[in-house]
Design a protein around this motif. Structure first.
Motif, short mmCIF file in Angstrom:
data_model
loop_
_atom_site.label_atom_id
_atom_site.label_comp_id
_atom_site.label_asym_id
_atom_site.label_seq_id
_atom_site.Cartn_x
_atom_site.Cartn_y
_atom_site.Cartn_z
N VAL A 1 79.54 -4.27 2.04
CA VAL A 1 81.13 -4.20 1.99
C VAL A 1 81.70 -5.12 2.67
N GLN A 2 82.83 -5.59 1.99
CA GLN A 2 83.38 -6.69 2.60
C GLN A 2 84.83 -6.05 3.16
N LEU A 3 85.14 -6.64 4.33
CA LEU A 3 86.32 -5.98 5.13
C LEU A 3 87.20 -7.22 5.43
N VAL A 4 88.69 -6.95 5.44
CA VAL A 4 89.72 -7.64 5.46
C VAL A 4 90.77 -7.07 6.35
N GLU A 5 91.28 -7.39 7.62
CA GLU A 5 92.17 -6.90 8.37
C GLU A 5 93.38 -7.59 8.38
N SER A 6 94.52 -6.81 8.58
CA SER A 6 95.82 -7.10 8.63
C SER A 6 96.53 -6.44 9.38
N GLY A 7 97.92 -6.75 9.87
CA GLY A 7 99.01 -6.18 10.66
C GLY A 7 99.09 -6.56 11.91
N GLY A 8 98.24 -7.60 12.52
CA GLY A 8 98.54 -8.04 13.74
C GLY A 8 99.54 -8.87 14.02
N GLY A 9 99.87 -9.11 15.27
CA GLY A 9 101.07 -9.88 15.51
C GLY A 9 101.44 -9.95 16.88
N LEU A 10 102.70 -10.38 17.48
CA LEU A 10 103.27 -10.35 18.60
C LEU A 10 104.11 -9.31 18.97
N VAL A 11 103.84 -8.26 19.95
CA VAL A 11 104.89 -7.40 20.22
C VAL A 11 104.93 -7.16 21.79
N GLN A 12 106.11 -6.74 22.15
CA GLN A 12 106.32 -6.49 23.61
C GLN A 12 105.50 -5.06 24.03
N THR A 13 105.58 -5.23 25.28
CA THR A 13 104.90 -4.04 26.09
C THR A 13 105.76 -2.79 25.51
N GLY A 14 104.75 -1.62 25.33
CA GLY A 14 105.47 -0.41 25.17
C GLY A 14 105.59 -0.24 23.71
N ASN A 15 105.62 -1.33 22.84
CA ASN A 15 105.81 -1.07 21.46
C ASN A 15 104.73 -0.82 20.68
N SER A 16 104.82 -0.46 19.52
CA SER A 16 103.54 -0.05 18.30
C SER A 16 103.31 -1.06 17.45
N LEU A 17 101.99 -1.07 16.96
CA LEU A 17 101.61 -1.81 15.91
C LEU A 17 100.58 -1.12 15.05
N ARG A 18 100.56 -1.28 13.66
CA ARG A 18 99.65 -0.78 13.01
C ARG A 18 98.54 -1.74 12.24
N LEU A 19 97.32 -1.58 12.71
CA LEU A 19 96.50 -2.54 11.92
C LEU A 19 95.90 -1.79 10.75
N SER A 20 95.49 -2.68 9.70
CA SER A 20 94.87 -2.03 8.29
C SER A 20 93.66 -2.88 8.10
N CYS A 21 92.72 -2.03 7.45
CA CYS A 21 91.58 -2.74 7.02
C CYS A 21 91.09 -2.41 5.56
N LEU A 22 91.20 -3.28 4.79
CA LEU A 22 90.79 -3.00 3.35
C LEU A 22 89.39 -3.47 2.98
N ALA A 23 88.70 -2.43 2.48
CA ALA A 23 87.29 -2.69 2.30
C ALA A 23 86.87 -2.79 0.67
N SER A 24 85.96 -3.56 0.41
CA SER A 24 85.59 -3.80 -1.17
C SER A 24 84.19 -3.79 -1.15
N GLY A 25 83.69 -3.32 -2.30
CA GLY A 25 81.92 -3.37 -2.23
C GLY A 25 81.64 -1.86 -2.89
N ARG A 26 80.76 -1.62 -1.95
CA ARG A 26 79.98 -0.45 -2.15
C ARG A 26 80.87 0.86 -2.09
N THR A 27 80.71 2.03 -2.27
CA THR A 27 81.59 3.46 -2.28
C THR A 27 82.09 3.03 -0.79
N PHE A 28 83.24 3.26 -0.59
CA PHE A 28 83.86 3.27 0.91
C PHE A 28 83.81 4.68 1.71
N SER A 29 83.68 5.76 0.86
CA SER A 29 83.58 6.92 1.74
C SER A 29 82.29 7.08 2.10
#
Length: 127
Positions: A1-29
């Protein structure tokens, strides 16, 4: 399975961030999925994991109550929602996949327990 992350960045203390990981290849489930993080000069640490169907999760103590892992098998995606971020959360965050078809009880929290890795996404929390 191949994995690609996204969603990182610079944020201030107390804030929120959502990271995503998209998979490809064999059945993800058929893969348990996890997030790890690595700060400069430190080991790669476990953050959270989720079972194949999403019904089981586990968190590192530092993540419990602030981070939420989830997955959408229809979209081959695993997410990490991070709330109330702190400067000590600054790290490169990695998505990881387990061995194919692993039983949830066999899932570990060290990096060698996980078989496939993405390239990582940088999260920086400023004070």
């Amino acid at each position: 399975v191949q994995l690609v992350e996204s969603g990182g960045g610079l944020v201030q203390t107390g804030n929120s961030l959502r990271l995503s990981c998209l998979a490809s290849g064999r059945t993800f489930s058929y893969y348990a999925m996890a997030w790890f993080r690595q700060a400069p000069g430190k080991a790669r640490d476990f953050v959270a994991a989720i079972s194949q169907g999403g019904g089981n999760t586990m968190y590192a103590g530092s993540a419990k109550g602030r981070f939420t892992i989830s997955r959408d098998n229809a979209k081959n995606t695993v997410l990490l929602l991070m709330d109330r971020l702190k400067p000590e959360d600054t790290a490169v965050y990695y998505c990881a996949a387990s061995q194919w078809g692993i039983q949830w009880g066999a899932v570990g929290t060290t990096s060698r327990d996980w078989s496939s890795w993405g390239q990582g996404t940088q999260v920086t929390v400023s004070s």
